[in-house]
Design a protein around this motif. Structure first.
Motif, short mmCIF file in Angstrom:
data_model
loop_
_atom_site.label_atom_id
_atom_site.label_comp_id
_atom_site.label_asym_id
_atom_site.label_seq_id
_atom_site.Cartn_x
_atom_site.Cartn_y
_atom_site.Cartn_z
N GLU A 46 0.80 -1.11 0.17
CA GLU A 46 0.12 0.22 0.05
C GLU A 46 0.91 1.09 -0.08
N GLN A 47 1.98 1.27 0.84
CA GLN A 47 2.75 2.32 0.80
C GLN A 47 3.69 2.61 -0.51
N LEU A 48 3.85 1.45 -0.96
CA LEU A 48 4.51 1.60 -2.51
C LEU A 48 3.57 2.31 -3.59
N LYS A 49 2.36 1.71 -3.53
CA LYS A 49 1.23 2.58 -4.29
C LYS A 49 1.06 3.84 -4.21
N VAL A 50 1.08 4.23 -2.90
CA VAL A 50 0.95 5.64 -2.49
C VAL A 50 2.10 6.41 -3.25
N SER A 51 3.27 5.74 -2.86
CA SER A 51 4.56 6.25 -3.36
C SER A 51 4.57 6.66 -4.84
N GLN A 52 3.96 5.49 -5.78
CA GLN A 52 3.98 5.66 -6.96
C GLN A 52 3.08 6.86 -7.50
N GLU A 53 2.03 6.79 -6.72
CA GLU A 53 0.78 7.94 -7.15
C GLU A 53 1.17 9.34 -6.71
N SER A 54 1.77 9.54 -5.77
CA SER A 54 2.16 10.90 -5.29
C SER A 54 3.41 11.30 -5.30
N GLY A 55 4.54 10.50 -5.58
CA GLY A 55 6.02 10.86 -5.67
C GLY A 55 6.43 10.80 -4.36
N VAL A 56 5.85 10.42 -3.14
CA VAL A 56 6.48 10.57 -1.66
C VAL A 56 7.35 9.33 -1.58
N ARG A 57 8.37 9.42 -0.77
CA ARG A 57 9.17 8.27 -0.39
C ARG A 57 8.58 6.79 -0.25
N GLY A 58 8.79 6.01 -0.80
CA GLY A 58 8.40 4.30 -0.69
C GLY A 58 8.86 3.74 0.31
N PRO A 59 8.56 2.65 0.58
CA PRO A 59 9.06 1.60 1.45
C PRO A 59 10.76 1.41 1.26
N ASN A 60 11.46 1.46 2.14
CA ASN A 60 12.93 1.27 1.83
C ASN A 60 13.57 0.89 3.09
N LEU A 61 14.36 0.01 3.10
CA LEU A 61 15.57 -0.50 4.10
C LEU A 61 16.51 0.63 4.74
N PHE A 62 16.83 1.40 3.69
CA PHE A 62 17.92 2.42 4.14
C PHE A 62 17.38 3.94 4.63
N ASP A 63 17.93 4.33 5.63
CA ASP A 63 17.51 5.50 6.12
C ASP A 63 18.80 6.37 6.15
N SER A 64 18.68 7.66 6.43
CA SER A 64 19.86 8.37 6.61
C SER A 64 21.07 8.17 7.56
N SER A 65 20.61 7.46 8.47
CA SER A 65 21.76 6.97 9.41
C SER A 65 22.41 5.69 8.99
N ASN A 66 21.86 4.77 7.87
CA ASN A 66 22.28 3.68 7.45
C ASN A 66 23.41 4.34 6.20
N LEU A 67 22.75 5.46 5.63
CA LEU A 67 23.73 5.89 4.57
C LEU A 67 25.09 6.47 5.22
N ASP A 68 24.98 7.18 6.47
CA ASP A 68 26.13 7.79 7.13
C ASP A 68 27.00 6.63 7.54
N ALA A 69 26.60 5.40 7.93
CA ALA A 69 27.29 4.38 8.47
C ALA A 69 28.01 3.76 7.15
N VAL A 70 27.42 3.50 5.97
CA VAL A 70 27.85 3.22 4.71
C VAL A 70 29.26 4.12 4.51
N PHE A 71 29.10 5.61 4.27
CA PHE A 71 29.87 6.49 4.12
C PHE A 71 31.26 6.44 4.82
N GLY A 72 30.74 6.27 6.43
CA GLY A 72 31.97 5.96 7.31
C GLY A 72 32.83 4.59 7.14
N ILE A 73 32.07 3.80 6.64
CA ILE A 73 32.97 2.64 6.18
C ILE A 73 33.84 2.87 4.99
N LEU A 74 33.44 3.64 4.18
CA LEU A 74 34.17 4.01 2.72
C LEU A 74 35.21 5.10 3.28
N ASP A 75 35.02 5.76 4.36
CA ASP A 75 35.77 7.07 4.54
C ASP A 75 36.41 6.85 6.24
#
Length: 134
Positions: A46-75
């Motif tokens: 249902e969230q994915l459908k709303v995301s497709q119809e409205s352009g809002v962020r859909g369901p996803n495993l990664f959030d900002s803190s996860n991406l910070d962690a990935v960047f930290g590993i790379l740096d």
């Protein structure tokens, strides 16, 4: 040799990105481990459908803190940037296929954390919104 029915099935799966959708839903089930998996999957779809119809962020495993962690590993030296090769590899590992080949900092081969996160979030959003019509 594949039969016409098998070819049609393969084309259907590819066209509607069913394999990618199922991979994403399975990953979310294993990550969140909800008490009621069926209800959880229905909510995610249902969230994915709303995301497709409205352009809002859909369901996803990664959030900002996860991406910070990935960047930290790379740096690990905390230089506040990664190389373009690291950026491209990380986005590929996150499942992003349509990578921006000219992000801010590419000419200097210094991709900032902010640019990495912006590009990653945009790519993840595009990925979650492209599973075809639900």
């Amino acid at each position: 040799m594949a039969t016409q029915r098998e070819k049609d099935a393969e084309e259907y799966l590819r066209k509607h990105k069913i394999i990618e959708l199922m991979d994403n839903m399975t990953s979310m089930l294993l990550f969140y481990r909800p008490e009621n998996p069926r209800e959880f999957l229905i909510e995610q779809l249902e969230q994915l459908k709303v995301s497709q119809e409205s352009g809002v962020r859909g369901p996803n495993l990664f959030d900002s803190s996860n991406l910070d962690a990935v960047f930290g590993i790379l740096d690990p030296a905390n230089q506040k940037y990664i190389t373009f090769a690291q950026y491209k590899h990380a986005l590929t590992m996150l499942g992003i296929k349509d990578i921006n080949e000219c992000p801010e900092g590419v000419n200097e081969d210094r991709i900032s954390q902010e640019t990495f996160k912006t590009e990653a979030m945009a790519g993840l959003q595009r990925r979650s919104a492209t599973y075809g019509s639900l």
